[in-house]
Design an enzyme around this catalytic site. Structure first.
Site, short mmCIF file in Angstrom:
data_model
loop_
_atom_site.label_atom_id
_atom_site.label_comp_id
_atom_site.label_asym_id
_atom_site.label_seq_id
_atom_site.Cartn_x
_atom_site.Cartn_y
_atom_site.Cartn_z
N SER A 143 0.96 -1.51 -0.23
CA SER A 143 0.43 -0.54 -0.03
C SER A 143 1.17 1.23 0.30
O SER A 143 2.46 1.26 0.53
CB SER A 143 -0.66 -0.14 1.08
OG SER A 143 -1.64 1.18 1.41
N TYR A 156 -1.80 -0.76 10.83
CA TYR A 156 -2.08 -1.25 9.53
C TYR A 156 -0.35 -0.98 8.76
O TYR A 156 -0.40 -1.70 7.34
CB TYR A 156 -3.65 0.00 9.08
CG TYR A 156 -3.14 -0.55 7.35
CD1 TYR A 156 -4.10 -1.70 6.91
CD2 TYR A 156 -3.13 0.71 6.22
CE1 TYR A 156 -3.68 -2.28 5.64
CE2 TYR A 156 -3.52 0.23 4.90
CZ TYR A 156 -3.86 -1.28 4.90
OH TYR A 156 -4.35 -1.29 2.94
N1 NAP Z 1 -8.37 -0.44 -1.88
C1 NAP Z 1 -7.88 0.33 -1.30
O1 NAP Z 1 -7.62 1.92 -1.15
C2 NAP Z 1 -6.13 -0.48 -1.17
C3 NAP Z 1 -5.28 0.54 -0.84
C4 NAP Z 1 -3.94 -0.16 -0.77
C5 NAP Z 1 -3.35 -1.33 -0.23
N2 NAP Z 1 -4.64 -2.06 -0.06
C6 NAP Z 1 -4.47 -3.76 0.14
O2 NAP Z 1 -5.37 -4.51 -1.17
C7 NAP Z 1 -5.76 -5.67 -0.79
C8 NAP Z 1 -7.73 -5.74 -0.79
O3 NAP Z 1 -8.37 -5.15 -0.54
P1 NAP Z 1 -9.39 -4.04 -1.10
O4 NAP Z 1 -9.10 -2.88 -1.56
O5 NAP Z 1 -9.84 -4.92 -2.37
O6 NAP Z 1 -10.72 -4.79 -0.43
P2 NAP Z 1 -12.05 -5.63 0.34
O7 NAP Z 1 -12.63 -4.80 -0.97
O8 NAP Z 1 -12.49 -5.05 1.45
O9 NAP Z 1 -10.72 -7.15 0.10
C9 NAP Z 1 -10.78 -7.02 1.28
C10 NAP Z 1 -10.03 -9.15 0.64
O10 NAP Z 1 -8.97 -9.55 1.87
C11 NAP Z 1 -10.30 -11.03 1.82
N3 NAP Z 1 -9.43 -11.40 3.54
C12 NAP Z 1 -10.10 -10.06 4.54
N4 NAP Z 1 -10.28 -11.56 5.63
C13 NAP Z 1 -9.44 -13.02 4.47
C14 NAP Z 1 -8.75 -13.80 5.34
N5 NAP Z 1 -9.37 -14.46 6.77
N6 NAP Z 1 -8.11 -14.91 5.14
C15 NAP Z 1 -8.86 -15.04 3.30
N7 NAP Z 1 -9.71 -13.64 2.90
C16 NAP Z 1 -9.99 -12.46 3.54
C17 NAP Z 1 -11.80 -10.56 1.46
O11 NAP Z 1 -12.31 -12.06 1.53
P3 NAP Z 1 -13.49 -12.60 2.48
O12 NAP Z 1 -14.20 -11.47 3.48
O13 NAP Z 1 -14.38 -13.54 1.80
O14 NAP Z 1 -12.38 -13.59 2.83
C18 NAP Z 1 -12.03 -9.70 0.50
O15 NAP Z 1 -12.02 -10.67 -0.95
C19 NAP Z 1 -5.66 -5.61 0.68
O16 NAP Z 1 -4.34 -5.92 1.59
C20 NAP Z 1 -5.56 -3.86 1.36
O17 NAP Z 1 -4.82 -4.00 2.57
C21 NAP Z 1 -5.79 -1.55 -0.91
#
Ligand code: NAP
Length: 248
Positions: A143, A156
């Protein structure tokens, strides 16, 4: 000419929403076989069915990345079904931001378990196969918070710094095996991530901030596709991207 994505077997954790789901759709369209892991089985099953309807090959396996055996099962099943594993995207994560003096110790534990240990378990699951194949690509999602620390985001940010450190150590260690490693560090992207913030005042600020500047999740999918599609002797080690409007 091959896009170097077509025919690859790509495992994606956190594929039930947001960045993982967008990557799965994009890579499937480019001809990859995508193996989807997440806890919400209905969501990944529906996504796998959607991709199959569009002519793709896909498999959904319920996976909690905090359980090393489930992550191993995800990768082992991908190899059993499709013959090998070419790419893993260690993407599952959560971001329950709060100042340290709110003592959300369960959330600290959860972020360490999912954001750091989940990535390590993904690496452990694919490494034996990739070392044997003498090929592979490990993509870890960090991130902007893996580069910058802000008040309220200490834990985080620490987990996302850890992802970058682990990825760089891994990059050096896997040289003899012809394995590529990529860190993808997004800024604000429209996903369900802000919904993991449990403190109402902080959630409110984040949701407003995301509404103002966040970009669509396909931005991430295109970054992944760029890294995967490079010729095998080109290793894209990090992609850091933000919305054009994002200041920090
Ligand atoms: N969106 C942003 O602005 C942003 C920016 C920088 C980095 N990121 C990173 O991108 C990644 C994806 O996040 P996102 O933004 O797409 O958010 P999201 O829509 O909330 O997706 C998060 C995903 O992680 C899964 N997850 C959470 N806990 C889990 C577990 N214990 N086992 C398996 N899967 C799990 C969730 O699936 P289930 O709940 O179905 O298990 C979901 O598919 C994360 O690592 C986040 O830190 C996001």
């Amino acid at each position: 000419m091959s896009n170097n994505i077509e025919g690859k077997i790509i495992v994606i954790t956190g594929a039930s929403s947001g960045l993982g789901e967008a990557a799965a759709k994009h890579l499937s369209k480019e001809g990859a076989m995508v193996v989807l892991g997440a806890r919400r089985e209905d969501r990944i099953q529906a996504l796998a069915a959607e991709l199959k309807n569009k002519g793709g090959k896909s498999l959904a396996i319920k996976t909690d990345v905090t359980d090393v055996a489930q992550v191993k099962n995800l990768v082992d099943t991908a190899v059993k079904e499709f013959g090998q594993v070419d790419v893993i995207i260690n993407n599952a994560g959560l971001m329950p931001q709060s100042p340290l003096d709110r003592y959300k110790i369960d959330e600290w534990d959860r972020m360490i378990d999912v954001n750091i240990k989940g990535v390590l378990y993904g690496i452990a699951a694919v490494l034996p196969y990739m070392q044997k194949q003498k090929s592979g690509h490990i993509i870890n999602v960090s991130s902007v918070a893996g580069h910058k620390v802000r008040a309220g985001g200490a834990v985080y940010s620490a987990t996302k710094h850890a992802v970058r450190v682990i990825s760089e150590g891994l990059r050096q260690e896997v040289k003899p095996y012809n394995i590529r490693t990529t860190i993808i560090s997004p800024g604000a992207v429209e996903t369900e991530l802000p919904s993991t913030i449990s403190e109402p005042d902080i959630a409110e600020n984040f949701i407003a901030f995301y509404k103002k500047i966040a970009i669509p999740a396909d931005s991430f999918a295109r970054a992944v596709a760029f890294a995967v599609s490079q010729p095998d002797d080109v290793d894209i080690n990090e992609i850091l991207f933000r919305p054009t409007k994002q200041e920090i």
